[in-house]
Structures are given as structure tokens and as C-alpha cells.
Design a protein around this motif. Structure first.
Motif, mmCIF file in Angstrom:
data_model
loop_
_atom_site.group_PDB
_atom_site.id
_atom_site.type_symbol
_atom_site.label_atom_id
_atom_site.label_comp_id
_atom_site.label_asym_id
_atom_site.label_seq_id
_atom_site.Cartn_x
_atom_site.Cartn_y
_atom_site.Cartn_z
ATOM 1 N N MET A 1 -20.497 32.478 32.335
ATOM 2 C CA MET A 1 -20.746 33.911 32.411
ATOM 3 C C MET A 1 -21.569 34.380 31.224
ATOM 4 O O MET A 1 -21.283 34.040 30.091
ATOM 5 N N LYS A 186 -13.370 41.841 35.353
ATOM 6 C CA LYS A 186 -12.871 40.533 35.805
ATOM 7 C C LYS A 186 -12.810 40.479 37.331
ATOM 8 O O LYS A 186 -13.332 39.540 37.948
ATOM 9 N N SER A 195 -23.114 35.783 37.911
ATOM 10 C CA SER A 195 -22.995 34.945 36.712
ATOM 11 C C SER A 195 -23.473 35.666 35.458
ATOM 12 O O SER A 195 -23.374 35.124 34.361
ATOM 13 N N GLN A 196 -23.991 36.900 35.629
ATOM 14 C CA GLN A 196 -24.473 37.675 34.493
ATOM 15 C C GLN A 196 -24.037 39.123 34.670
ATOM 16 O O GLN A 196 -24.145 39.678 35.772
ATOM 17 N N LEU A 225 -14.604 37.580 30.408
ATOM 18 C CA LEU A 225 -15.562 36.655 31.008
ATOM 19 C C LEU A 225 -15.222 35.211 30.673
ATOM 20 O O LEU A 225 -15.365 34.312 31.520
ATOM 21 N N ASP A 226 -14.749 34.992 29.448
ATOM 22 C CA ASP A 226 -14.332 33.636 29.056
ATOM 23 C C ASP A 226 -13.153 33.170 29.903
ATOM 24 O O ASP A 226 -13.060 31.989 30.260
ATOM 25 N N ASP A 229 -14.478 31.869 33.067
ATOM 26 C CA ASP A 229 -15.126 30.568 32.872
ATOM 27 C C ASP A 229 -14.140 29.435 32.661
ATOM 28 O O ASP A 229 -14.294 28.338 33.210
ATOM 29 N N THR A 230 -13.122 29.691 31.830
ATOM 30 C CA THR A 230 -12.281 28.580 31.367
ATOM 31 C C THR A 230 -10.781 28.776 31.586
ATOM 32 O O THR A 230 -9.999 27.835 31.409
#
Length: 234
Positions: A1, A186, A195-196, A225-226, A229-230
Motif C-alpha cells: 500500500m 481500512k 493499492s494507492q 495501511l501496514d 499489507d502485513t
């Protein structure tokens, strides 16, 4: 992201970087939707931060229809600003029929080798799917900033999802912006698969465009955003 944050001056850019923004969109005249910043500010911001600086090239806010004089001015600005260390430019142009002005666009693209974001002129085209197909043919265009044709991107989940799907498999990325908030980002990203994301007032003090970027707010958005992603935050 990827998180892009609007800056209008050096301190905005520094605070965005401290908060974890991935890049800056540098503009003047926030209240007019963003215009070309002075070259001295571009140089100062590029010097002050390590993250990429994307510079708005827009001579006026009357409309996104640019006449020949406008395009000549924009072309000269692109050439001059290309010497500042800017990482990318943000521009766009429409015909009076509200389609992508490919003649103007190609003149601007010829003036630089840098990647381009096609800005929210995209939200005024008469047919976004047709406009997207046209823009996908230009390899230099790395992203399209859009609210899905609505004033607020949060009201355009279906349309933005459709644009993301149509651009899948291409290098061009759909970047959602306008009205995004910490509380909603989120779920919005999970629903649209963008993705942005692009934040302006949502990461400023008191959520006002006439206030400064707040590094703490940027950090909170980046954490959201993190997590996408994770599954973790910093």
C-alpha cells in the motif's frame, strides 16, 4: 500500500515524511483543488525530504479544459521543473466534450521522461471506463488520481473497484483520493482493492486544508495501511 500526502510547503512535506508517507504531492492553492507551486518551493521541498516529490502542473482552476496557451505554459513548466529533482508530475487535460485531450496530453508527455499521475480531471470525464482504456495506452502514466466520479471517494466504492479491476495486469495504478478518513480507509481499501491512497485534509490539523500536515495523523493512516499489507502495525 502506498500513501501519498498533499503538501503545500516544506514543513508539510517534512511532517508527511516523519509520519511515514511514501510520497508527496506538492501543490499550491489547495482551496482551488491544487495549482502549480512556485519553482523555489519545489526546489526547497525536494532538498528537505528523501521521499519522492510529485509536482502538480495546473495553471488555473477554471476548468480542466486547457487551451493552446495553457499547454505551452505547462510544457515549459514541466521542462524547467524537471531540473529540480522532482520524481514525477501530476497533470491532465480534457476536451470540451469531457474526454481525455490526447493531443494536449501527448505534448506534455513529450516534454519529460518522468512518470506521470493523471489528476482528478479524470473525475469530470463523461465515461471513466473509456478514459481509463485510453490512458492505459500511455506507458508513462503510472497512476490515475480519482474519487470515482464522486465528490467523496467513500461514496464511489463500486466505481473505484471497477476501475481497479479494469486496470489489473497493467503498470498503471488507480489511486483513490478525496474525502478519505483514518476511520474509513481500512475498509475502503479492502473493499476496492486499491493499492494507492491520497490524503489531504484527512491528515491535517483539525482536518482543515488551511492547517498544517500532522505527522501523528499520517502515522495513524500508515499503520492502517501496514495492517492491510502485513497484518501488523509499527
Amino acid at each position: 500500500m502506498l500513501l501519498e500526502v498533499i503538501a503545500t510547503n516544506v514543513e508539510d512535506a517534512i511532517q508527511a515524511q516523519i509520519g511515514g508517507a511514501d510520497r508527496i504531492e506538492l501543490i499550491a492553492a489547495f482551496e482551488e483543488g491544487g495549482l502549480t507551486p512556485p519553482i523555489a518551493i519545489v526546489e526547497a521541498v525536494v532538498e528537505a525530504v528523501e521521499i519522492p516529490v510529485h509536482v502538480m502542473i495546473r495553471p488555473h482552476s477554471r476548468s480542466f479544459v486547457m487551451d493552446d496557451q495553457d499547454i505551452r505554459l505547462m510544457t515549459e513548466e514541466v521542462k524547467r521543473f524537471g531540473q529540480t529533482g522532482a520524481a514525477s508530475f501530476v497533470f491532465g487535460a480534457l476536451t470540451p466534450q469531457m474526454t481525455v485531450d490526447t493531443e494536449a496530453l501527448e505534448r506534455l508527455l513529450e516534454a519529460t521522461s518522468l512518470p506521470i499521475t493523471f489528476h482528478r480531471a479524470f473525475d469530470e470525464v463523461r465515461d471513466q471506463e473509456e478514459a481509463l482504456r485510453r490512458l492505459l495506452s500511455y506507458k508513462q502514466i503510472g497512476s490515475i488520481l480519482t474519487s470515482g466520479g464522486k465528490k467523496n471517494a467513500l461514496e464511489a466504492v463500486v466505481q473505484i473497484s471497477k476501475l481497479v479491476e479494469l486496470s489489473r495486469g497493467y503498470d498503471l495504478q488507480i489511486m483513490a483520493g478525496s474525502g478519505l478518513t483514518l476511520e474509513a480507509v481500512k475498509m475502503f481499501v479492502l473493499e476496492t482493492q486499491v493499492s494507492q491512497v491520497h490524503f489531504g485534509s484527512g491528515v491535517r490539523l483539525n482536518n482543515r486544508i488551511d492547517q498544517s500536515v500532522d505527522a501523528a495523523k499520517v502515522k495513524l493512516v500508515k499503520n492502517e495501511l501496514d495492517w492491510i499489507d502485513t497484518g501488523t502495525t509499527n
